[in-house]
Design a protein around this motif. Sequence first.
Motif, PDB file in Angstrom:
ATOM      1  N   LEU A  85       0.818  -1.208   0.000  1.00  0.00           N
ATOM      2  CA  LEU A  85       0.000   0.000   0.000  1.00  0.00           C
ATOM      3  C   LEU A  85       0.855   1.263   0.000  1.00  0.00           C
ATOM      4  O   LEU A  85       0.429   2.307  -0.494  1.00  0.00           O
ATOM      5  CB  LEU A  85      -0.937   0.002   1.212  1.00  0.00           C
ATOM      6  CG  LEU A  85      -2.299  -0.670   1.037  1.00  0.00           C
ATOM      7  CD1 LEU A  85      -2.176  -2.146   0.675  1.00  0.00           C
ATOM      8  CD2 LEU A  85      -3.149  -0.519   2.300  1.00  0.00           C
ATOM      9  N   LEU A  86       2.063   1.150   0.538  1.00  0.00           N
ATOM     10  CA  LEU A  86       2.973   2.288   0.618  1.00  0.00           C
ATOM     11  C   LEU A  86       3.854   2.425  -0.627  1.00  0.00           C
ATOM     12  O   LEU A  86       4.696   3.322  -0.697  1.00  0.00           O
ATOM     13  CB  LEU A  86       3.860   2.151   1.860  1.00  0.00           C
ATOM     14  CG  LEU A  86       3.148   2.369   3.203  1.00  0.00           C
ATOM     15  CD1 LEU A  86       3.979   1.787   4.349  1.00  0.00           C
ATOM     16  CD2 LEU A  86       2.886   3.857   3.435  1.00  0.00           C
ATOM     17  N   GLY A  87       3.705   1.508  -1.583  1.00  0.00           N
ATOM     18  CA  GLY A  87       4.503   1.581  -2.802  1.00  0.00           C
ATOM     19  C   GLY A  87       5.947   1.214  -2.593  1.00  0.00           C
ATOM     20  O   GLY A  87       6.840   1.732  -3.283  1.00  0.00           O
ATOM     21  N   ARG A  88       6.196   0.280  -1.677  1.00  0.00           N
ATOM     22  CA  ARG A  88       7.568  -0.120  -1.371  1.00  0.00           C
ATOM     23  C   ARG A  88       7.977  -1.342  -2.201  1.00  0.00           C
ATOM     24  O   ARG A  88       7.149  -2.170  -2.586  1.00  0.00           O
ATOM     25  CB  ARG A  88       7.719  -0.452   0.106  1.00  0.00           C
ATOM     26  CG  ARG A  88       7.517   0.689   1.109  1.00  0.00           C
ATOM     27  CD  ARG A  88       8.079   2.005   0.661  1.00  0.00           C
ATOM     28  NE  ARG A  88       8.306   2.924   1.763  1.00  0.00           N
ATOM     29  CZ  ARG A  88       7.704   4.099   1.877  1.00  0.00           C
ATOM     30  NH1 ARG A  88       6.801   4.485   0.984  1.00  0.00           N
ATOM     31  NH2 ARG A  88       8.003   4.907   2.894  1.00  0.00           N
ATOM     32  N   ALA A  89       9.261  -1.455  -2.412  1.00  0.00           N
ATOM     33  CA  ALA A  89       9.794  -2.587  -3.185  1.00  0.00           C
ATOM     34  C   ALA A  89       9.534  -3.914  -2.490  1.00  0.00           C
ATOM     35  O   ALA A  89       9.487  -4.965  -3.136  1.00  0.00           O
ATOM     36  CB  ALA A  89      11.289  -2.395  -3.417  1.00  0.00           C
ATOM     37  N   THR A  90       9.365  -3.879  -1.178  1.00  0.00           N
ATOM     38  CA  THR A  90       9.127  -5.093  -0.397  1.00  0.00           C
ATOM     39  C   THR A  90       7.656  -5.474  -0.332  1.00  0.00           C
ATOM     40  O   THR A  90       7.292  -6.433   0.345  1.00  0.00           O
ATOM     41  CB  THR A  90       9.636  -4.886   1.042  1.00  0.00           C
ATOM     42  OG1 THR A  90       9.054  -3.684   1.570  1.00  0.00           O
ATOM     43  CG2 THR A  90      11.148  -4.766   1.072  1.00  0.00           C
ATOM     44  N   GLY A  91       6.797  -4.725  -1.032  1.00  0.00           N
ATOM     45  CA  GLY A  91       5.373  -5.029  -1.036  1.00  0.00           C
ATOM     46  C   GLY A  91       5.077  -6.385  -1.626  1.00  0.00           C
ATOM     47  O   GLY A  91       5.895  -6.961  -2.362  1.00  0.00           O
TER      48      GLY A  91
END
Length: 318
Positions: A85-91
Motif C-alpha cells: 500500500l505504501l509503494g515499497r519494493a518489499t510489497g
Amino acid sequence: MPETAALLAHLESMRRIRSFEEEVTRLRATGDIVGSVHLCNGQEAIYVGACAALDLSRDAVFPTYRGHGWTLACGAPPHALFAELLGRATGINGGRGGSAYLSAPEYGMYGENSIVGAGAPIAAGAALAATFDGSGRVALAAFGDGAMNQGAVHEAMNFAAVRALPVIFLVENNHYSELTPIADMVRVDRLFKRASAYGMPGARIDGNDPEAVRQAVAEAVRRARSGAGPVLLEAMTQRIVGHYIGDAQHYRPSGDLDAALAAEPIGRLARELLGLGVAQSELDELEARVAREIADASARALADPVADPTTVLEHLYA
C-alpha cells in the motif's frame, strides 16, 4: 459450540484486520498512502470465518477492491501488505498493486478487482480448471450486494450451475451499494433467493459471527468438492466506516451507524468470550499483542525502499 481456543483465534484474526485498517487510515491521512482506499472495518468476521473453512494450499479466493481483510485472513503478513500500500519494493507485489489491485496467490488470494462483480466469472474459470486438473480446488468469489445486479455475476452463476462447478458465491451484504441502500435498488432484497433461479442452494447467514460463517462456508466447500456444484451465500453485515476514506456518509440515517457499532463482530465476540469465562486480562493482552504486531509491521514498511519506477515493465512479458 466451538472451543474457546478457536473463538480466541477468530478474535485475534479479526483484531489484526481491524488494527491494520485503522493504521491504513492514519497512513492515508499523513499522505504516506495515496490514492483511493476502501476499508473493511465491521466486516472482518466474513473473511476470518470463510478462510478458516478453506484449504488455502489449493483453494482460491477472489475478493473485491475492499480486499485488505481477505488478504490478511488468507495469511499474508501485515508487513508485506503495508509495504504494498505504501509503494515499497518489499510489497507483496513489489508496490505495483497498491490498495485495490494487489494479489497474493501464494496465500490463496488470487487478486482484487476494481470492476464491480468481475471476480465472479474469474472464480468460475478457476473452478472450471479444477474439473480438469485434478486439484480438488474450490474457488470462492466475494462481492458486495450491489454487484448482484451486474450481468457478469449472473452469467458466472448460471455457467457455474449448469456445469456444476466447485465455486462459492459469497455476497458481503453491508446494506449499501456504495452510497445507495440495496433495498432501494431491488424489489426483493433477500438476495440469496436468486439462487433458486439457477438451480443452486442459497442461504442467508450472520456475517458478524465468524463461526457461523465458517460453518456455512465449510458445508459449501464440502458440497462443491464432492461435485454437487455451486452455492450462493449472503452474509449480512454492516461496515462501520465509509465506502471509501473521505466518505462523509450523509446517506446513512440517524442511528444507523450506532446500530452497526453495537453489532460489530469484534466487540460481539469479545462479550461472548467473557461470558464463557475468558478473563478480561487475556483479551487485553490479545489486543495489545496485535497492536504491537501492526505497529511494528507499519514502521518496518515505512522504512523500506520505495519501488523503483524503472522496473515497471518487469513481470509483464516472458
